[in-house]
Scaffold this motif. Structure first.
Motif, PDB file in Angstrom:
ATOM      1  N   ILE A  15      34.373  49.946  46.523  1.00  0.00           N
ATOM      2  CA  ILE A  15      35.081  49.320  45.412  1.00  0.00           C
ATOM      3  C   ILE A  15      36.552  49.675  45.612  1.00  0.00           C
TER       4      ILE A  15
ATOM      5  N   ILE B 122      28.965  46.894  38.251  1.00  0.00           N
ATOM      6  CA  ILE B 122      28.616  46.769  39.666  1.00  0.00           C
ATOM      7  C   ILE B 122      27.361  47.619  39.907  1.00  0.00           C
TER       8      ILE B 122
ATOM      9  N   ILE C 164      34.785  54.599  46.084  1.00  0.00           N
ATOM     10  CA  ILE C 164      35.715  53.973  45.136  1.00  0.00           C
ATOM     11  C   ILE C 164      37.104  54.479  45.499  1.00  0.00           C
TER      12      ILE C 164
ATOM     13  N   ILE D  49      29.493  51.443  36.794  1.00  0.00           N
ATOM     14  CA  ILE D  49      29.132  51.403  38.207  1.00  0.00           C
ATOM     15  C   ILE D  49      27.838  52.189  38.408  1.00  0.00           C
TER      16      ILE D  49
ATOM     17  N   VAL E   2      30.204  56.130  35.925  1.00  0.00           N
ATOM     18  CA  VAL E   2      29.760  55.955  37.303  1.00  0.00           C
ATOM     19  C   VAL E   2      28.508  56.803  37.510  1.00  0.00           C
TER      20      VAL E   2
END
Length: 474
Positions: free
Chosen positions: A309, A324, A340, A353, A391
């Motif tokens: 990402i 995502i 990321i 995420i 995340v």
């Protein structure tokens, strides 16, 4: 007699009922939508790799055209064979005019098929296949399709930033059993951008090398079944699109080929990437700014730079990425795993995420957040940053390259990463022993289970509140 007559009636009624059931089933039109997370998996007919993960193509929303290989669809389509429009297919003749003529004809009818047939090698120059067209258009490559061989053969009047462009299309499918050959070798050696060479050496790299395939400002797209290889730069890009289904692709280029991302998306929403095998010299999948609702499943990735990402926030820009999901994937022999990356000075946010059920095999930087991403040594630390939150890393297991710690969370000094969740993360050295422990900087989160190696540097709590929340809302 009455009994026989009654049995005969029952038998006829049964036959009619079975025929009706068969006809209804034959007319059924399948639309792919995202599966729910706990939906059961089926056994698909296509296996991308003997050792790769396999997933039934999940149901998917917004709706996209049904599977182009469905015989209930193909029998009703009009086929526009490029050889009927003058294409030679000998690998040397310029067949561009034939392809554009077949495209224009197919564009005018519903469910038209532009066909590049098997046993031919078609060479075409940089071309924009534009719409709007009638719905259901199919671009089907069963032979080999390729650009001119390297920069010396590239027409001076053509764009050297892109080769095949599909523009302003809706309900279009790009498919086939053939190969898209990028002829990228000579582009990789241009003396512009340095990149890694064998045995720690440095080699020159690409200038304005063309991306092989680009979809721009289009919707409800299907890309399936093709082999795409040796791109000069990115193999496939989606920019300003919505509703994209990518299924059963093979993408490959050498490990040291520079900037050859497999699939890159930016400013694109509602994307499904499934059942594909990607090996290349850069990110196997890269997700840029403006992307949301991306589902990646049953992808085998490597060698590569992993699934990324970013990078986000370059030149103090605003970047918004959300929702995502990457699951049931294999990453192997890669410089990065799940990454990321953001530049200092950016704004916006990355939220929602999820990385789940990932198998690692000799992956360096297996789990990495890098908010100090920079391509030179001249980047300054800045007070603003892209805000990272929510995340999750769940069931991430396998082996890592010991040259770097397997877990690295380097978050901005002023804008902490928050709500990081770790669960069933078990990463062991591929060979040798770990030199450094996992690294954390200004990263907050929780461990639902013990992590291997132990990650004691993750801070508890939610971090401090952002002073100017408007900079980080999307």
């Amino acid at each position: 007699m009455e009994i026989h007559r009654g049995l005969l009636f029952l038998w006829i009624a049964t036959i009619l009922l079975l025929q009706k059931s068969s006809n209804v089933e034959g007319r059924h039109h399948v639309t792919k939508k995202h599966k729910k997370k706990n939906a059961s998996k089926g056994s698909p007919a296509y296996a991308p790799s003997p050792e790769g993960p396999i997933s039934q193509s999940p149901n998917y929303s917004p709706p996209v055209p049904s599977d182009p290989n469905d015989p209930t669809n193909s029998s009703r389509n009009c086929i526009f064979d490029v050889t009927s429009y003058g294409a030679v297919g000998d690998g040397e003749t310029d067949d561009t005019a034939a392809f554009t003529a077949a495209w224009k004809a197919a564009c005018q009818v519903e469910s038209g098929i532009v066909l590049a047939p098997v046993d031919h090698v078609f060479m075409i120059t940089s071309t924009i296949f534009s719409g709007p067209c009638k719905p259901g258009l199919v671009f089907q490559v069963d032979g080999v399709l390729m650009p001119p061989n390297g920069p010396d053969c590239w027409p001076k009047s053509d764009s050297n930033k892109q080769w095949l462009v599909f523009y302003r299309l809706d309900q279009m499918t790009f498919t086939g059993t053939g190969t898209i050959e990028g002829n990228g070798k000579d582009w990789w050696e241009l003396p512009c951008k340095p990149h890694r060479g064998p045995n720690g050496s440095t080699l020159p790299g690409p200038c304005n090398s063309p991306a092989l395939i680009r979809f721009f400002m289009s919707s409800n797209l299907v890309v399936s079944g093709l082999r795409i290889q040796n791109s000069p730069q990115f193999h496939m890009k989606f920019d300003g699109c919505e509703g994209v289904l990518i299924d059963k692709l093979s993408i490959s280029s050498p490990k040291l080929s520079p900037n050859t991302d497999g699939i890159h998306i930016e400013n694109t929403k509602s994307v499904g990437i499934y059942n594909s095998v990607i090996g290349n010299g850069d990110d196997c999948i890269s997700i840029g700014p403006g992307c949301s609702n991306v589902d990646i499943e049953a992808v085998t990735c490597g060698p590569s730079h992993g699934i990324s990402i970013g990078s986000l926030g370059v030149h103090n820009s605003r970047a918004c990425v959300s929702n995502i999901t990457v699951r049931n994937a294999i990453l192997k022999d890669s410089d990065n795993g799940l990454r990321i990356k953001t530049w200092q000075g950016g704004t916006g946010s990355v939220t929602g995420i999820s990385f789940e059920n990932i198998q690692m095999d000799n992956v360096r930087n297996s789990i990495i957040i890098d908010q100090y991403y920079c391509l030179s040594k001249a980047c300054r630390n800045q007070t603003s940053a892209v805000y990272l939150s929510d995340v999750t890393y769940r069931n991430i297991k396998g082996t890592y390259d010991v040259r770097s710690p397997p877990i690295h969370f380097a978050c901005s000094d002023s804008v902490a990463c928050t709500n990081i969740t770790m669960s069933e993360v078990e990463l062991l050295p591929y060979e040798g022993v770990l030199v450094d422990d996992p690294f954390c900087w200004n990263a907050y989160g929780t461990q639902e289970t013990l992590t291997i190696p132990p990650i004691d540097c993750l801070k508890e709590g939610m971090g401090h509140k952002l002073a100017e929340s408007s900079l980080y809302s999307c």
